[in-house]
Write a protein that holds these residues in place. Sequence first.
Motif, PDB file in Angstrom:
ATOM      1  N   THR A 278      -5.568   3.034   6.696  1.00 12.13           N
ATOM      2  CA  THR A 278      -5.024   2.458   5.457  1.00 12.13           C
ATOM      3  C   THR A 278      -5.292   3.324   4.232  1.00 12.13           C
ATOM      4  O   THR A 278      -5.087   2.879   3.100  1.00 12.13           O
ATOM      5  CB  THR A 278      -5.620   1.059   5.223  1.00 12.13           C
ATOM      6  N   ALA A 279      -5.747   4.571   4.428  1.00 13.59           N
ATOM      7  CA  ALA A 279      -6.227   5.408   3.319  1.00 13.59           C
ATOM      8  C   ALA A 279      -5.193   5.610   2.215  1.00 13.59           C
ATOM      9  O   ALA A 279      -5.556   5.820   1.054  1.00 13.59           O
ATOM     10  CB  ALA A 279      -6.692   6.756   3.862  1.00 13.59           C
ATOM     11  N   GLN A 280      -3.898   5.552   2.553  1.00 14.39           N
ATOM     12  CA  GLN A 280      -2.872   5.736   1.521  1.00 14.39           C
ATOM     13  C   GLN A 280      -3.024   4.732   0.380  1.00 14.39           C
ATOM     14  O   GLN A 280      -2.691   5.035  -0.771  1.00 14.39           O
ATOM     15  CB  GLN A 280      -1.472   5.581   2.124  1.00 14.39           C
ATOM     16  N   TRP A 281      -3.528   3.541   0.712  1.00 17.26           N
ATOM     17  CA  TRP A 281      -3.612   2.501  -0.320  1.00 17.26           C
ATOM     18  C   TRP A 281      -4.730   2.793  -1.322  1.00 17.26           C
ATOM     19  O   TRP A 281      -4.731   2.244  -2.421  1.00 17.26           O
ATOM     20  CB  TRP A 281      -3.775   1.131   0.324  1.00 17.26           C
ATOM     21  N   ARG A 282      -5.703   3.640  -0.945  1.00 14.90           N
ATOM     22  CA  ARG A 282      -6.682   4.057  -1.955  1.00 14.90           C
ATOM     23  C   ARG A 282      -6.002   4.968  -2.981  1.00 14.90           C
ATOM     24  O   ARG A 282      -6.185   4.807  -4.184  1.00 14.90           O
ATOM     25  CB  ARG A 282      -7.872   4.779  -1.310  1.00 14.90           C
ATOM     26  N   ASN A 283      -5.227   5.941  -2.510  1.00 15.33           N
ATOM     27  CA  ASN A 283      -4.476   6.788  -3.440  1.00 15.33           C
ATOM     28  C   ASN A 283      -3.515   5.966  -4.283  1.00 15.33           C
ATOM     29  O   ASN A 283      -3.328   6.228  -5.481  1.00 15.33           O
ATOM     30  CB  ASN A 283      -3.702   7.856  -2.669  1.00 15.33           C
ATOM     31  N   ALA A 284      -2.895   4.951  -3.656  1.00 20.10           N
ATOM     32  CA  ALA A 284      -1.960   4.105  -4.389  1.00 20.10           C
ATOM     33  C   ALA A 284      -2.655   3.363  -5.522  1.00 20.10           C
ATOM     34  O   ALA A 284      -2.042   3.081  -6.564  1.00 20.10           O
ATOM     35  CB  ALA A 284      -1.304   3.112  -3.435  1.00 20.10           C
ATOM     36  N   SER A 285      -3.935   3.044  -5.330  1.00 23.15           N
ATOM     37  CA  SER A 285      -4.699   2.354  -6.365  1.00 23.15           C
ATOM     38  C   SER A 285      -5.156   3.300  -7.462  1.00 23.15           C
ATOM     39  O   SER A 285      -5.156   2.947  -8.643  1.00 23.15           O
ATOM     40  CB  SER A 285      -5.917   1.665  -5.740  1.00 23.15           C
ATOM     41  N   ASP A 286      -5.570   4.504  -7.074  1.00 28.25           N
ATOM     42  CA  ASP A 286      -6.170   5.438  -8.036  1.00 28.25           C
ATOM     43  C   ASP A 286      -5.143   6.263  -8.798  1.00 28.25           C
ATOM     44  O   ASP A 286      -5.413   6.728  -9.915  1.00 28.25           O
ATOM     45  CB  ASP A 286      -7.140   6.374  -7.319  1.00 28.25           C
ATOM     46  N   TYR A 287      -3.978   6.481  -8.196  1.00 26.80           N
ATOM     47  CA  TYR A 287      -3.007   7.380  -8.806  1.00 26.80           C
ATOM     48  C   TYR A 287      -1.647   6.694  -8.871  1.00 26.80           C
ATOM     49  O   TYR A 287      -1.002   6.465  -7.842  1.00 26.80           O
ATOM     50  CB  TYR A 287      -2.900   8.684  -8.017  1.00 26.80           C
ATOM     51  N   THR A 288      -1.247   6.349 -10.074  1.00 30.36           N
ATOM     52  CA  THR A 288       0.065   5.737 -10.273  1.00 30.36           C
ATOM     53  C   THR A 288       0.811   6.499 -11.358  1.00 30.36           C
ATOM     54  O   THR A 288       0.215   7.126 -12.237  1.00 30.36           O
ATOM     55  CB  THR A 288      -0.063   4.260 -10.712  1.00 30.36           C
ATOM     56  N   LYS A 289       2.111   6.428 -11.279  1.00 32.44           N
ATOM     57  CA  LYS A 289       2.975   6.975 -12.323  1.00 32.44           C
ATOM     58  C   LYS A 289       3.684   5.787 -12.952  1.00 32.44           C
ATOM     59  O   LYS A 289       4.469   5.102 -12.306  1.00 32.44           O
ATOM     60  CB  LYS A 289       3.971   7.966 -11.712  1.00 32.44           C
ATOM     61  N   VAL A 290       3.380   5.555 -14.237  1.00 31.18           N
ATOM     62  CA  VAL A 290       3.829   4.328 -14.891  1.00 31.18           C
ATOM     63  C   VAL A 290       5.132   4.584 -15.644  1.00 31.18           C
ATOM     64  O   VAL A 290       5.269   5.589 -16.370  1.00 31.18           O
ATOM     65  CB  VAL A 290       2.764   3.809 -15.865  1.00 31.18           C
ATOM     66  N   LYS A 291       6.072   3.690 -15.468  1.00 31.62           N
ATOM     67  CA  LYS A 291       7.353   3.787 -16.155  1.00 31.62           C
ATOM     68  C   LYS A 291       7.682   2.456 -16.815  1.00 31.62           C
ATOM     69  O   LYS A 291       7.638   1.410 -16.167  1.00 31.62           O
ATOM     70  CB  LYS A 291       8.462   4.177 -15.166  1.00 31.62           C
TER      71      LYS A 291
END
Length: 498
Positions: A278-291
């Motif tokens: 499930t490691a992708q969800w850690r990146n999804a939490s820490d790194y977002t691009k906000v629009k």
Amino acid sequence: FLKEHPEKPFICCEYSHAMGNSCGNLFKYTDLTRTEPRYQGGFIWDYIDQAIKARNRYGQEFLAYGGDFDDRPTDGNFCGNGIVYADRTNSPKIQEVKKLYSDFVIEPTSEAVTVTNESLFTDADELLWKVRVEKDGICIEKAELDIKLAPGRRKEFPLPLAKQSDAGEYTVTVSACIKEEKKYALVGHELAFGQFVYKVGKNPKVTYTKAKIKAFRVEECKYNVGAKGEDFHVIFNYNFGLVSYKYKNHEMLSEALKPNFWHAPTDNERGSKTQFLTAQWRNASDYTKVKHISTEKTDSDLTIVFRYNLATSPASFVDVTYKVTPDGSVRVTEKYDAVEGLPEIPEFGMQLKLPSEYRHIAWYGNGPEENYSDRKKGARLGLFFNDVEDNFSAYLKPQECGNKTDVRYAEISDDNGSAIRFEGSPVMEFSALPWTPAEMETAMHAYELPPVHHTVVRPALLRAGVGGDNSWGATTHEEFRIPNKSYTFEFSFKGVEN
């Protein structure tokens, strides 16, 4: 085994492996004892953490485990699988074990209670029986009960309670307590309980006074939009989302809100390699691009929508809608449309940081100890109080801890009575800790955690259960995991005074 050997009884010599945050789905084992006579129970592995007091290079005392003595190879903290910590204090897991191991099954309603005496020798009248009624977490009625019931018997007893007509949520809790002092407990110590929850009427509809609507105004510039009311001021930045919430000139946010899908892996998750899957969800939490997507303004509310593009492959996103109203409330709606090819999700919610001065917690939900979707039989609905640091559980290696399920609302306050209130819609899971999931995950011991600067709040729709069949491959049971599908989570928060 029971299916293959109908002629044999069975005792499980090692089950509900209690390593770290564990003992999930324990009820499945204890329930089986009532439906399968050949299953004669088992032994939790085990009673107490094995760890040795040591000092680190700075002289701080800590509980050491494998590898802390330059011993190689090592099994690390695999000695930490007790329901009691190595210093002989109780871990939160005891709450569940105590409930499920009780000799008395107590099933109340608003008018009666059914008691099953599963003990072999103790009559129910050897205990002190009490009933307590709470309305929205506040006690309004209590009484003692006369219950006589021989071992092995089941019977319904009437409850001497008034019929409730005022709108609200009511709990009826019946407790079996020590009547005479024992070597292991004082008079009044609760041995078993059962609880019934019911509602009367409906919640009143929220309305705003003309004065509050008149005080409410929206201000917009090139990069920001804000809403200002009688006691509050909210600012959204088009590049980062919700960046400021002031109540009576107190800034309550240390960092912008963000979607969160991760928690520090438990020992069971590490053992089953769930964090790898499930490691992708850690990146999804820490790194977002906000629009910034859209803004709608009226005389009585501001609604703004942001899209958070997530660092996953294949690419995914969540839309978060913030609606600000004249009472200072911010309603948050997090919406995820599932993208095929992504793994299950450790948790689905939001994360925000408050200044660490906000350290006192009151919550109306399950407690008093931490509880999870697969470990909440021993919890009860009530109004509970503690401090943020109390929610950090002393597992040998820091990991996910401190969760509360079925939370109606939670308030976090400072020493001066300034507070922020979070409300579920209608309920949520809720966590408030001194550290982020990433900070806890990277620490091998509690002393390696950084100094406390924030209170990290994680309201969530779902947080995966902790599991507990074993810690070397068994996953959390499927019904307590979070599959990759579409979810919508709503909650609200606002500044208040205690």
